[in-house]
Scaffold this motif. Sequence first.
Motif, PDB file in Angstrom:
ATOM      1  N   ALA A  47       0.833  -1.201   0.000  1.00  0.00           N
ATOM      2  CA  ALA A  47       0.000   0.000   0.000  1.00  0.00           C
ATOM      3  C   ALA A  47       0.868   1.252   0.000  1.00  0.00           C
ATOM      4  CB  ALA A  47      -0.902   0.007   1.233  1.00  0.00           C
ATOM      5  N   VAL A  52       2.852   9.640   3.598  1.00  0.00           N
ATOM      6  CA  VAL A  52       3.832   8.637   4.034  1.00  0.00           C
ATOM      7  C   VAL A  52       4.736   8.249   2.859  1.00  0.00           C
ATOM      8  CG1 VAL A  52       4.161   6.321   5.007  1.00  0.00           C
ATOM      9  CG2 VAL A  52       2.248   7.750   5.773  1.00  0.00           C
ATOM     10  N   HIS A  53       4.118   7.915   1.721  1.00  0.00           N
ATOM     11  CA  HIS A  53       4.877   7.466   0.551  1.00  0.00           C
ATOM     12  C   HIS A  53       4.920   8.506  -0.570  1.00  0.00           C
ATOM     13  CE1 HIS A  53       3.468   3.713   2.459  1.00  0.00           C
ATOM     14  NE2 HIS A  53       4.612   3.202   2.057  1.00  0.00           N
ATOM     15  N   PHE A  54       4.015   9.449  -0.540  1.00  0.00           N
ATOM     16  CA  PHE A  54       3.999  10.477  -1.595  1.00  0.00           C
ATOM     17  C   PHE A  54       3.260  11.696  -1.077  1.00  0.00           C
ATOM     18  CE2 PHE A  54       0.158   7.938  -2.184  1.00  0.00           C
ATOM     19  CZ  PHE A  54      -0.827   8.910  -2.270  1.00  0.00           C
ATOM     20  N   ARG A  55       3.541  12.820  -1.722  1.00  0.00           N
ATOM     21  CA  ARG A  55       2.760  14.026  -1.466  1.00  0.00           C
ATOM     22  C   ARG A  55       2.255  14.546  -2.788  1.00  0.00           C
ATOM     23  NH1 ARG A  55       6.437  17.707   2.345  1.00  0.00           N
ATOM     24  NH2 ARG A  55       6.017  19.050   0.546  1.00  0.00           N
ATOM     25  N   ARG A  67       4.190   4.468  -9.305  1.00  0.00           N
ATOM     26  CA  ARG A  67       5.100   3.948  -8.271  1.00  0.00           C
ATOM     27  C   ARG A  67       4.426   2.933  -7.351  1.00  0.00           C
ATOM     28  NH1 ARG A  67       6.325   6.564  -3.477  1.00  0.00           N
ATOM     29  NH2 ARG A  67       8.550   6.741  -3.894  1.00  0.00           N
ATOM     30  N   LEU A 170      13.886  12.278  -3.420  1.00  0.00           N
ATOM     31  CA  LEU A 170      12.947  12.705  -2.369  1.00  0.00           C
ATOM     32  C   LEU A 170      13.400  14.040  -1.773  1.00  0.00           C
ATOM     33  CD1 LEU A 170      10.574  12.021  -0.371  1.00  0.00           C
ATOM     34  CD2 LEU A 170      12.275  10.831   1.026  1.00  0.00           C
ATOM     35  N   LEU A 174      11.091  17.400  -2.093  1.00  0.00           N
ATOM     36  CA  LEU A 174      10.463  17.978  -0.892  1.00  0.00           C
ATOM     37  C   LEU A 174      11.179  19.210  -0.372  1.00  0.00           C
ATOM     38  CD1 LEU A 174       9.338  14.952   1.312  1.00  0.00           C
ATOM     39  CD2 LEU A 174       8.222  15.991  -0.659  1.00  0.00           C
ATOM     40  N   SER A 218      13.541  -2.259  -1.060  1.00  0.00           N
ATOM     41  CA  SER A 218      12.508  -1.238  -0.872  1.00  0.00           C
ATOM     42  C   SER A 218      12.763  -0.401   0.366  1.00  0.00           C
ATOM     43  CB  SER A 218      11.126  -1.891  -0.781  1.00  0.00           C
ATOM     44  OG  SER A 218      11.123  -2.901   0.204  1.00  0.00           O
ATOM     45  N   TRP A 320      14.118   2.284   6.282  1.00  0.00           N
ATOM     46  CA  TRP A 320      12.756   2.694   6.613  1.00  0.00           C
ATOM     47  C   TRP A 320      12.058   1.631   7.462  1.00  0.00           C
ATOM     48  CZ3 TRP A 320      10.415   7.283   5.639  1.00  0.00           C
ATOM     49  CH2 TRP A 320       9.054   7.360   5.951  1.00  0.00           C
ATOM     50  N   HIS A 322       8.183   1.469   9.481  1.00  0.00           N
ATOM     51  CA  HIS A 322       6.963   2.220   9.794  1.00  0.00           C
ATOM     52  C   HIS A 322       6.688   2.297  11.296  1.00  0.00           C
ATOM     53  CE1 HIS A 322       5.561   2.965   5.731  1.00  0.00           C
ATOM     54  NE2 HIS A 322       5.879   1.729   5.418  1.00  0.00           N
TER      55      HIS A 322
HETATM   56  C1  LIG Z   1       6.553  12.105   1.286  1.00  0.00           C
HETATM   57  C2  LIG Z   1       7.500  10.970   1.505  1.00  0.00           C
HETATM   58  N1  LIG Z   1       8.213  10.903   2.637  1.00  0.00           N
HETATM   59  C3  LIG Z   1       9.062   9.873   2.859  1.00  0.00           C
HETATM   60  C4  LIG Z   1       9.215   8.886   1.919  1.00  0.00           C
HETATM   61  C5  LIG Z   1      10.189   7.755   2.139  1.00  0.00           C
HETATM   62  N2  LIG Z   1       9.577   6.458   2.382  1.00  0.00           N
HETATM   63  C6  LIG Z   1       8.296   6.299   2.711  1.00  0.00           C
HETATM   64  S1  LIG Z   1       7.894   4.648   2.886  1.00  0.00           S
HETATM   65  C7  LIG Z   1       9.465   4.166   2.514  1.00  0.00           C
HETATM   66  C8  LIG Z   1       9.888   2.721   2.504  1.00  0.00           C
HETATM   67  C9  LIG Z   1       9.078   1.846   1.610  1.00  0.00           C
HETATM   68  O1  LIG Z   1       7.736   1.748   2.069  1.00  0.00           O
HETATM   69  P1  LIG Z   1       7.024   0.353   2.410  1.00  0.00           P
HETATM   70  O2  LIG Z   1       7.927  -0.359   3.402  1.00  0.00           O
HETATM   71  O3  LIG Z   1       5.695   0.731   2.990  1.00  0.00           O
HETATM   72  O4  LIG Z   1       6.912  -0.373   1.119  1.00  0.00           O
HETATM   73  C10 LIG Z   1      10.272   5.280   2.278  1.00  0.00           C
HETATM   74  C11 LIG Z   1      11.716   5.226   1.951  1.00  0.00           C
HETATM   75  C12 LIG Z   1       8.444   8.995   0.755  1.00  0.00           C
HETATM   76  N3  LIG Z   1       8.504   8.076  -0.215  1.00  0.00           N
HETATM   77  N4  LIG Z   1       7.599  10.045   0.561  1.00  0.00           N
END
Ligand SMILES: Cc1ncc(C[n+]2csc(CCOP(=O)(O)O)c2C)c(N)n1
Length: 324
Positions: A47, A52-55, A67, A170, A174, A218, A320, A322
Amino acid sequence: MTEDALVAQIRERLRGVDAARLSVGIGDDAAVWQPKANNRSVITTDAMVEGVHFRRDAMPPEAIGHRVLAANLSDIAAMGARPVLATIALGFPPETDTDWLLRCYDGVAALAARAHCTIAGGDLTRAPAILFSVTVIGEVRASNVTLRSGARPGDVVALTGPLGASRAGLLLALDRPDLAFDPAFAPLLAAYRTPEPRLREGRWLGASRHVHAMIDTSDGLSTDLGRLCAASGTGAEVDAIPVHAVARALAERTGDDPERWALDGGEDFELLAAIDRHAFGHLANRFHAHTGRTLLRVGRITGGAEVRFADGIAIAPSGWDHLR
Ligand SMILES: Cc1ncc(C[n+]2csc(CCOP(=O)(O)O)c2C)c(N)n1
Ligand SMILES: Nc1ncnc2c1ncn2[C@@H]1O[C@H](COP(=O)(O)OP(=O)(O)OP(=O)(O)O)[C@@H](O)[C@H]1O
Ligand SMILES: [Mg+2]
């Protein structure tokens, strides 16, 4: 717009992906798929959540769609499999512009078509933030399934490409609008926004009996090499961190440590493999001939339980997490 109207438009966006084995796709209570005989199915879910993953201010909607599918396809690649089918759950605040959402699906559709992955359905719901949750089903010959757990002491640890570019992108997206438009750094923004899952590479490596274990990066080399070693009951010694050259150039401008980006940044989606040391040289040559990419040597698998640099300093899993 109503829910049914949005689904109809999403369906329109996803048309055209080859679906010979999809008997029932979007439109019924569930999809119906005809699996191939003598294959193993590989199933993965990943997910991505706004903030968290994008803005939304840091990348176009097409990139967000790209992505989230790419992250899932990368896990399929890391098993040695090829993607065949995906479903997508979408959450969004009620005020979200539906045209913006449909542009996310344009990004999904373009990558799905290239990867020959059929989007068979999904779900949508209102939610406090935008969320995409994708499930992908892949297929692979039973003998080619490649796990995290097969590494053996003496194996060469290698990557399908250098690391750190996504973390560098990133930072640009940002925090450094002053540098983000410098064309020299465009590959970094692309690595963050539209990472390329190593599907051809994963299938090719998975088909070799000399490739003992595989994982995708990842969460960063420090964490993902640690996971591969923990699953295999081994340690590893790292003597070279392959850092993306453009990330290194950006780090020189910003005063950051590019090796930390490679170790902890994550989201590079290169594959990390443990390869029989006697076969490595020949295999790397054939890999280059087949994929046009270079297998980069990182170090070797050891009999201990620790992941260390060659000078003995421990590499803690500091990518990373969570929960951290
Ligand atoms: C706005 C923003 N702030 C920080 C990050 C960095 N980031 C977020 S989740 C993750 C690890 C992979 O996720 P998962 O383990 O859920 O697959 C990383 C490196 C980003 N992509 N966007
Ligand atoms: N909420 C959950 N419920 C059940 N199993 C889970 C859950 N979250 C993760 N897992 C399982 O834990 C294992 C490791 O998951 P993890 O998310 O670390 O791997 P990954 O998908 O390769 O990593 P990434 O999320 O960084 O891409 C997988 O087998 C996954 O299916
Ligand atoms: Mg993975």
